[in-house]
Write a protein that holds these residues in place. Sequence first.
Motif, PDB file in Angstrom:
ATOM      1  N   GLU A 173     -10.742  -5.910 -11.903  1.00 47.08           N
ATOM      2  CA  GLU A 173     -11.176  -4.563 -11.468  1.00 47.08           C
ATOM      3  C   GLU A 173     -10.970  -4.430  -9.968  1.00 47.08           C
ATOM      4  N   TYR A 174     -10.312  -3.342  -9.559  1.00 44.71           N
ATOM      5  CA  TYR A 174     -10.124  -3.070  -8.136  1.00 44.71           C
ATOM      6  C   TYR A 174     -11.363  -2.386  -7.563  1.00 44.71           C
ATOM      7  N   PRO A 175     -11.712  -2.679  -6.309  1.00 44.39           N
ATOM      8  CA  PRO A 175     -12.862  -2.005  -5.699  1.00 44.39           C
ATOM      9  C   PRO A 175     -12.526  -0.558  -5.351  1.00 44.39           C
ATOM     10  N   THR A 176     -13.495   0.327  -5.493  1.00 47.77           N
ATOM     11  CA  THR A 176     -13.314   1.718  -5.076  1.00 47.77           C
ATOM     12  C   THR A 176     -13.583   1.860  -3.580  1.00 47.77           C
ATOM     13  N   LYS A 177     -14.425   0.965  -3.065  1.00 51.73           N
ATOM     14  CA  LYS A 177     -14.699   0.912  -1.629  1.00 51.73           C
ATOM     15  C   LYS A 177     -14.497  -0.524  -1.173  1.00 51.73           C
ATOM     16  N   SER A 206       0.845  -1.200   0.000  1.00 51.55           N
ATOM     17  CA  SER A 206       0.000   0.000   0.000  1.00 51.55           C
ATOM     18  C   SER A 206       0.876   1.244   0.000  1.00 51.55           C
ATOM     19  N   ALA A 207       2.106   1.081   0.445  1.00 52.38           N
ATOM     20  CA  ALA A 207       3.121   2.144   0.493  1.00 52.38           C
ATOM     21  C   ALA A 207       4.429   1.448   0.841  1.00 52.38           C
ATOM     22  N   LEU A 208       5.481   2.233   1.051  1.00 52.48           N
ATOM     23  CA  LEU A 208       6.766   1.654   1.393  1.00 52.48           C
ATOM     24  C   LEU A 208       6.717   1.040   2.791  1.00 52.48           C
ATOM     25  N   LYS A 209       7.236  -0.186   2.922  1.00 52.91           N
ATOM     26  CA  LYS A 209       7.279  -0.852   4.224  1.00 52.91           C
ATOM     27  C   LYS A 209       8.541  -1.672   4.339  1.00 52.91           C
ATOM     28  N   VAL A 210       8.925  -1.973   5.576  1.00 53.78           N
ATOM     29  CA  VAL A 210      10.033  -2.872   5.848  1.00 53.78           C
ATOM     30  C   VAL A 210       9.445  -4.165   6.388  1.00 53.78           C
ATOM     31  N   GLY A 211      10.120  -5.279   6.123  1.00 53.67           N
ATOM     32  CA  GLY A 211       9.640  -6.558   6.619  1.00 53.67           C
ATOM     33  C   GLY A 211      10.769  -7.553   6.729  1.00 53.67           C
ATOM     34  N   ILE A 212      10.458  -8.718   7.298  1.00 54.34           N
ATOM     35  CA  ILE A 212      11.440  -9.794   7.428  1.00 54.34           C
ATOM     36  C   ILE A 212      10.795 -11.107   7.003  1.00 54.34           C
ATOM     37  N   THR A 213      11.625 -12.062   6.617  1.00 57.44           N
ATOM     38  CA  THR A 213      11.127 -13.399   6.323  1.00 57.44           C
ATOM     39  C   THR A 213      12.285 -14.375   6.298  1.00 57.44           C
ATOM     40  N   ARG A 214      11.976 -15.650   6.439  1.00 55.96           N
ATOM     41  CA  ARG A 214      13.001 -16.682   6.317  1.00 55.96           C
ATOM     42  C   ARG A 214      13.548 -16.718   4.899  1.00 55.96           C
ATOM     43  N   GLY A 215      14.747 -17.229   4.780  1.00 54.10           N
ATOM     44  CA  GLY A 215      15.399 -17.262   3.482  1.00 54.10           C
ATOM     45  C   GLY A 215      14.677 -18.085   2.441  1.00 54.10           C
ATOM     46  N   ASP A 216      13.878 -19.082   2.882  1.00 51.61           N
ATOM     47  CA  ASP A 216      13.186 -19.943   1.924  1.00 51.61           C
ATOM     48  C   ASP A 216      11.769 -19.466   1.635  1.00 51.61           C
ATOM     49  N   ALA A 247       7.190   2.380   7.782  1.00 50.90           N
ATOM     50  CA  ALA A 247       6.193   1.502   8.395  1.00 50.90           C
ATOM     51  C   ALA A 247       6.570   0.035   8.227  1.00 50.90           C
ATOM     52  N   ASP A 248       6.064  -0.804   9.133  1.00 52.89           N
ATOM     53  CA  ASP A 248       6.272  -2.244   9.015  1.00 52.89           C
ATOM     54  C   ASP A 248       4.957  -2.985   8.792  1.00 52.89           C
ATOM     55  N   LYS A 249       3.892  -2.245   8.536  1.00 53.10           N
ATOM     56  CA  LYS A 249       2.576  -2.838   8.295  1.00 53.10           C
ATOM     57  C   LYS A 249       2.047  -2.419   6.919  1.00 53.10           C
ATOM     58  N   THR A 250       1.225  -3.283   6.348  1.00 51.58           N
ATOM     59  CA  THR A 250       0.548  -2.979   5.090  1.00 51.58           C
ATOM     60  C   THR A 250      -0.852  -2.465   5.384  1.00 51.58           C
ATOM     61  N   ASN A 251      -1.226  -1.353   4.780  1.00 52.08           N
ATOM     62  CA  ASN A 251      -2.612  -0.894   4.849  1.00 52.08           C
ATOM     63  C   ASN A 251      -3.402  -1.736   3.849  1.00 52.08           C
ATOM     64  N   TRP A 252      -4.045  -2.789   4.360  1.00 45.08           N
ATOM     65  CA  TRP A 252      -4.661  -3.769   3.456  1.00 45.08           C
ATOM     66  C   TRP A 252      -5.796  -3.191   2.631  1.00 45.08           C
ATOM     67  N   ARG A 253      -6.486  -2.195   3.162  1.00 44.98           N
ATOM     68  CA  ARG A 253      -7.565  -1.581   2.373  1.00 44.98           C
ATOM     69  C   ARG A 253      -6.996  -0.833   1.168  1.00 44.98           C
ATOM     70  N   ASN A 254      -5.943  -0.065   1.386  1.00 45.44           N
ATOM     71  CA  ASN A 254      -5.308   0.629   0.262  1.00 45.44           C
ATOM     72  C   ASN A 254      -4.677  -0.354  -0.712  1.00 45.44           C
ATOM     73  N   MET A 255      -4.098  -1.430  -0.177  1.00 41.01           N
ATOM     74  CA  MET A 255      -3.502  -2.445  -1.036  1.00 41.01           C
ATOM     75  C   MET A 255      -4.535  -3.031  -1.983  1.00 41.01           C
ATOM     76  N   LEU A 256      -5.755  -3.252  -1.483  1.00 40.10           N
ATOM     77  CA  LEU A 256      -6.800  -3.860  -2.299  1.00 40.10           C
ATOM     78  C   LEU A 256      -7.446  -2.870  -3.267  1.00 40.10           C
ATOM     79  N   LYS A 257      -7.151  -1.596  -3.091  1.00 38.44           N
ATOM     80  CA  LYS A 257      -7.619  -0.604  -4.061  1.00 38.44           C
ATOM     81  C   LYS A 257      -6.634  -0.446  -5.216  1.00 38.44           C
ATOM     82  N   GLY A 258      -5.494  -1.126  -5.112  1.00 43.16           N
ATOM     83  CA  GLY A 258      -4.491  -1.051  -6.177  1.00 43.16           C
ATOM     84  C   GLY A 258      -3.873   0.314  -6.312  1.00 43.16           C
ATOM     85  N   SER A 259      -3.728   1.013  -5.181  1.00 42.01           N
ATOM     86  CA  SER A 259      -3.333   2.418  -5.229  1.00 42.01           C
ATOM     87  C   SER A 259      -1.837   2.669  -5.079  1.00 42.01           C
TER      88      SER A 259
END
Length: 274
Positions: free
Chosen positions: A225-229, A114-124, A162-174
């Motif tokens: 098609e992405y949802p507007t709401k 949804s915007a720039l974020k930092v994250g971590i994950t295992r190598g695999d 940020a280290d979180k995704t704004n899932w609503r904005n992510m689903l708007k494809g913004s």
Amino acid sequence: MLQGNLKKMSTEVSDGQVSYRLDLGNDSLVVNELLGQKVSLDFAGVIHCINCKKVTKKSFSQGFCFNCFRKLAACDTCIMSPEKCHFHLGTCREPEWAERFCMQSHYVYLANSSALKVGITRGDQLPTRWIDQGATQARALFRVNNRRMSGLVETLFKSQVADKTNWRNMLKGSSISMDLEHEQERLIDSLYEGLDSLQHEFGLQSIIDLSDENETHEFIYPVLEYPTKVTSLNAEKTPLIEGTLMGIKGQYWMLDTGVINIRKYTGYQATLTF
């Protein structure tokens, strides 16, 4: 029609195009093939713990019964806050599990969801982790030698991004395309003293800078098609979820009636009709 206990969708990537597969019961299907079709998920009101398989009235931590939630290392607070890992103190709930999953190389990364974020994950877990978050771009910053170290590095970056995704904005494809290489350089310059301090404490090889050998990965999701709401569909309140499948991103199905997080209902018995 498919019937069984839900699991998170598995993914494949080819030339940046993301393909989703859903395993339900003894059957499996490529969900991309359902785009534009009317689908329904009918939840039976039965939940099986993904660890012990027992029926549970409530799901904890995306699929566990309460007893497993309390005893498993996979459900400990350090999973959500890896800098709180206490393996080195000898108090891990399951040391053998931690040896397999926590005491191995991890990546610290930047992603554009949804915007720039930092994250971590295992190598695999790359690029799976990026896709599960709905990132359109992602770039690994560092390779570190265990989960705790990844959390300590991530905590530094959380002071700047940020280290979180704004899932609503992510689903708007913004999300707007970013120069992640530039963002990487900017953040490392800003946080150099903190990174140097960690290396001084844990050793030079505890944090490996991937700047010179890495690339930015880009992902295209199957969306008509992405949802507007963004309206969230709750299977606990409405056991029958119906609508035309308009897109898939992260672990979400985007229907013309709302969105549902498939991973949230891991272990729930459901019937898929299409």
